[in-house]
Design a protein around this motif. Sequence first.
Motif, PDB file in Angstrom:
ATOM      1  N   THR A 174       0.758  -6.043   2.247  1.00 57.14           N
ATOM      2  CA  THR A 174       1.494  -4.782   2.187  1.00 57.14           C
ATOM      3  C   THR A 174       0.631  -3.645   1.662  1.00 57.14           C
ATOM      4  OG1 THR A 174       2.342  -5.353   0.008  1.00 57.14           O
ATOM      5  CG2 THR A 174       3.741  -5.875   1.905  1.00 57.14           C
ATOM      6  N   SER A 175      -0.585  -3.935   1.232  1.00 52.38           N
ATOM      7  CA  SER A 175      -1.429  -2.850   0.731  1.00 52.38           C
ATOM      8  C   SER A 175      -1.815  -1.941   1.890  1.00 52.38           C
ATOM      9  CB  SER A 175      -2.684  -3.421   0.071  1.00 52.38           C
ATOM     10  OG  SER A 175      -3.485  -4.045   1.036  1.00 52.38           O
ATOM     11  N   GLY A 176      -1.816  -0.642   1.627  1.00 55.79           N
ATOM     12  CA  GLY A 176      -2.146   0.329   2.659  1.00 55.79           C
ATOM     13  C   GLY A 176      -0.928   0.809   3.408  1.00 55.79           C
ATOM     14  N   LYS A 177       0.231   0.235   3.161  1.00 55.46           N
ATOM     15  CA  LYS A 177       1.446   0.673   3.840  1.00 55.46           C
ATOM     16  C   LYS A 177       2.205   1.640   2.929  1.00 55.46           C
ATOM     17  CE  LYS A 177       1.917  -3.264   6.851  1.00 55.46           C
ATOM     18  NZ  LYS A 177       2.801  -4.280   7.361  1.00 55.46           N
ATOM     19  N   LYS A 178       3.379   2.023   3.384  1.00 56.19           N
ATOM     20  CA  LYS A 178       4.171   3.013   2.671  1.00 56.19           C
ATOM     21  C   LYS A 178       4.526   2.571   1.252  1.00 56.19           C
ATOM     22  CE  LYS A 178       8.271   5.833   3.341  1.00 56.19           C
ATOM     23  NZ  LYS A 178       9.414   6.089   4.214  1.00 56.19           N
ATOM     24  N   ALA A 179       4.900   1.311   1.091  1.00 51.86           N
ATOM     25  CA  ALA A 179       5.271   0.812  -0.242  1.00 51.86           C
ATOM     26  C   ALA A 179       4.075   0.851  -1.190  1.00 51.86           C
ATOM     27  CB  ALA A 179       5.812  -0.614  -0.133  1.00 51.86           C
ATOM     28  N   PHE A 180       2.898   0.525  -0.674  1.00 49.51           N
ATOM     29  CA  PHE A 180       1.694   0.552  -1.504  1.00 49.51           C
ATOM     30  C   PHE A 180       1.400   1.983  -1.967  1.00 49.51           C
ATOM     31  CE2 PHE A 180      -2.916   1.160  -1.732  1.00 49.51           C
ATOM     32  CZ  PHE A 180      -3.211   0.273  -2.746  1.00 49.51           C
ATOM     33  N   TYR A 181       1.548   2.942  -1.052  1.00 50.95           N
ATOM     34  CA  TYR A 181       1.249   4.335  -1.382  1.00 50.95           C
ATOM     35  C   TYR A 181       2.243   4.881  -2.403  1.00 50.95           C
ATOM     36  CZ  TYR A 181       0.146   9.252  -0.807  1.00 50.95           C
ATOM     37  OH  TYR A 181      -0.207  10.557  -1.042  1.00 50.95           O
ATOM     38  N   GLN A 182       3.517   4.533  -2.240  1.00 51.13           N
ATOM     39  CA  GLN A 182       4.524   5.005  -3.200  1.00 51.13           C
ATOM     40  C   GLN A 182       4.283   4.415  -4.587  1.00 51.13           C
ATOM     41  OE1 GLN A 182       8.231   4.040  -1.343  1.00 51.13           O
ATOM     42  NE2 GLN A 182       8.265   5.920  -0.099  1.00 51.13           N
ATOM     43  N   ARG A 183       3.882   3.154  -4.648  1.00 52.56           N
ATOM     44  CA  ARG A 183       3.592   2.532  -5.947  1.00 52.56           C
ATOM     45  C   ARG A 183       2.377   3.203  -6.585  1.00 52.56           C
ATOM     46  NH1 ARG A 183       3.303  -3.024  -4.710  1.00 52.56           N
ATOM     47  NH2 ARG A 183       1.130  -2.681  -4.211  1.00 52.56           N
ATOM     48  N   LEU A 184       1.398   3.556  -5.779  1.00 51.28           N
ATOM     49  CA  LEU A 184       0.205   4.238  -6.272  1.00 51.28           C
ATOM     50  C   LEU A 184       0.568   5.608  -6.852  1.00 51.28           C
ATOM     51  CD1 LEU A 184      -2.915   3.934  -6.383  1.00 51.28           C
ATOM     52  CD2 LEU A 184      -2.974   5.176  -4.220  1.00 51.28           C
ATOM     53  N   LEU A 185       1.442   6.338  -6.153  1.00 46.74           N
ATOM     54  CA  LEU A 185       1.878   7.654  -6.649  1.00 46.74           C
ATOM     55  C   LEU A 185       2.650   7.523  -7.960  1.00 46.74           C
ATOM     56  CD1 LEU A 185       3.007   9.529  -3.403  1.00 46.74           C
ATOM     57  CD2 LEU A 185       0.966   9.914  -4.776  1.00 46.74           C
ATOM     58  N   SER A 186       3.508   6.487  -8.047  1.00 45.42           N
ATOM     59  CA  SER A 186       4.283   6.313  -9.285  1.00 45.42           C
ATOM     60  C   SER A 186       3.365   5.973 -10.457  1.00 45.42           C
ATOM     61  CB  SER A 186       5.361   5.244  -9.108  1.00 45.42           C
ATOM     62  OG  SER A 186       4.757   4.001  -8.933  1.00 45.42           O
ATOM     63  N   GLN A 187       2.315   5.231 -10.216  1.00 45.37           N
ATOM     64  CA  GLN A 187       1.363   4.917 -11.285  1.00 45.37           C
ATOM     65  C   GLN A 187       0.611   6.165 -11.725  1.00 45.37           C
ATOM     66  OE1 GLN A 187      -1.044   1.768  -9.700  1.00 45.37           O
ATOM     67  NE2 GLN A 187       0.484   0.179 -10.141  1.00 45.37           N
ATOM     68  N   ARG A 188       0.284   7.060 -10.796  1.00 38.62           N
ATOM     69  CA  ARG A 188      -0.405   8.306 -11.133  1.00 38.62           C
ATOM     70  C   ARG A 188       0.503   9.187 -12.003  1.00 38.62           C
ATOM     71  NH1 ARG A 188      -3.058  10.059  -5.369  1.00 38.62           N
ATOM     72  NH2 ARG A 188      -4.627   8.421  -5.285  1.00 38.62           N
ATOM     73  N   ARG A 189       1.797   9.226 -11.624  1.00 40.05           N
ATOM     74  CA  ARG A 189       2.743  10.039 -12.379  1.00 40.05           C
ATOM     75  C   ARG A 189       2.879   9.527 -13.807  1.00 40.05           C
ATOM     76  NH1 ARG A 189       6.631   9.744  -7.617  1.00 40.05           N
ATOM     77  NH2 ARG A 189       5.748  11.313  -6.248  1.00 40.05           N
ATOM     78  N   LYS A 190       2.865   8.213 -13.962  1.00 41.33           N
ATOM     79  CA  LYS A 190       2.997   7.627 -15.297  1.00 41.33           C
ATOM     80  C   LYS A 190       1.793   7.997 -16.167  1.00 41.33           C
ATOM     81  CE  LYS A 190       5.695   3.598 -14.041  1.00 41.33           C
ATOM     82  NZ  LYS A 190       5.725   2.131 -13.888  1.00 41.33           N
ATOM     83  N   ARG A 191       0.615   8.038 -15.569  1.00 45.17           N
ATOM     84  CA  ARG A 191      -0.592   8.393 -16.319  1.00 45.17           C
ATOM     85  C   ARG A 191      -0.595   9.857 -16.747  1.00 45.17           C
ATOM     86  NH1 ARG A 191      -4.881   6.117 -12.283  1.00 45.17           N
ATOM     87  NH2 ARG A 191      -3.846   4.169 -11.935  1.00 45.17           N
ATOM     88  N   GLN A 192      -0.041  10.725 -15.922  1.00 45.11           N
ATOM     89  CA  GLN A 192      -0.032  12.149 -16.234  1.00 45.11           C
ATOM     90  C   GLN A 192       0.950  12.475 -17.365  1.00 45.11           C
ATOM     91  OE1 GLN A 192       0.765  14.125 -12.531  1.00 45.11           O
ATOM     92  NE2 GLN A 192      -1.311  13.851 -11.766  1.00 45.11           N
ATOM     93  N   ASN A 193       1.983  11.716 -17.499  1.00 49.62           N
ATOM     94  CA  ASN A 193       2.992  11.989 -18.548  1.00 49.62           C
ATOM     95  C   ASN A 193       2.557  11.521 -19.867  1.00 49.62           C
ATOM     96  OD1 ASN A 193       4.656  13.200 -16.760  1.00 49.62           O
ATOM     97  ND2 ASN A 193       5.830  11.377 -16.349  1.00 49.62           N
TER      98      ASN A 193
END
Length: 187
Positions: A168-187
Motif C-alpha cells: 500500500t505504500s505509494g498509494k493514497k492511504a500512504f500519502y495521507q498517513r505521511l501528511l498526518s505525520q508531518r502535521r504532528k511534527r509541526q504542532n
Amino acid sequence: MPGILDDEVDELLREAEQRLHEIPAFSRPGPPGSMNRITALDQKPNTHQAPLAVRQPQATASRAESKNDTAGPNWFNLPKTVLTPEFKRDWQLLRMRGLLDPKHQKKALPSAPPGYSQIGEVISGPADSYGARLTRREKRRTIFEQVTAAHDGDKLKSKYAGIQRSKTSGKKAFYQRLLSQRRKRQN
C-alpha cells in the motif's frame, strides 16, 4: 462372427484338436513353396508325449503392468504414487517449506510429485527415550496438520501485515498517513 455361440466355438476347437491328433507331424503341410523337412528335434524319440491341446493365451499384460507399478527390485519394489488430495497438499507444503521457516534454507523440490513413493507413519522404537517420543496429543494424521499445529499463527499475521504495508505504500492511504505525520511534527 456374432452368430457363433460359445458352445459352437468349443465344438470347433475340439474338432480341430482331433484332426491334429490324426495327422502325423512329418506329413503336416508347410507353407507354400517350402519343402517338408524333419528337424533334429523331430527325429529324437520322445518318451513322454503330452496330448495335444489348445493353449490358453497367457496374460502378459498383467506382468507388464505389475512391473510398471513398482520402482523395481533395486528399490525394494516401491509402489507407484497414488495422488490423493491429502498427498497433493502435503507435497505442496513440502515444496513451500522455505516460506514457513526462511532462516533454514532447504533444497528445492520439483513441482511434480515423485513417480514412486510411499507415505508412512513414524513409529517410535524401543531404543528411543520416552522424552523423544510424541505424545498422543502431538501426533497428527498428515504433514499439513502437524505443521499447522506447530506453526505460530502470530508470525504469519505479522508477515502478512508487513507485506500489505509495503504494497500500500505509494498509494493514497500512504500519502495521507505521511501528511498526518508531518502535521504532528509541526504542532
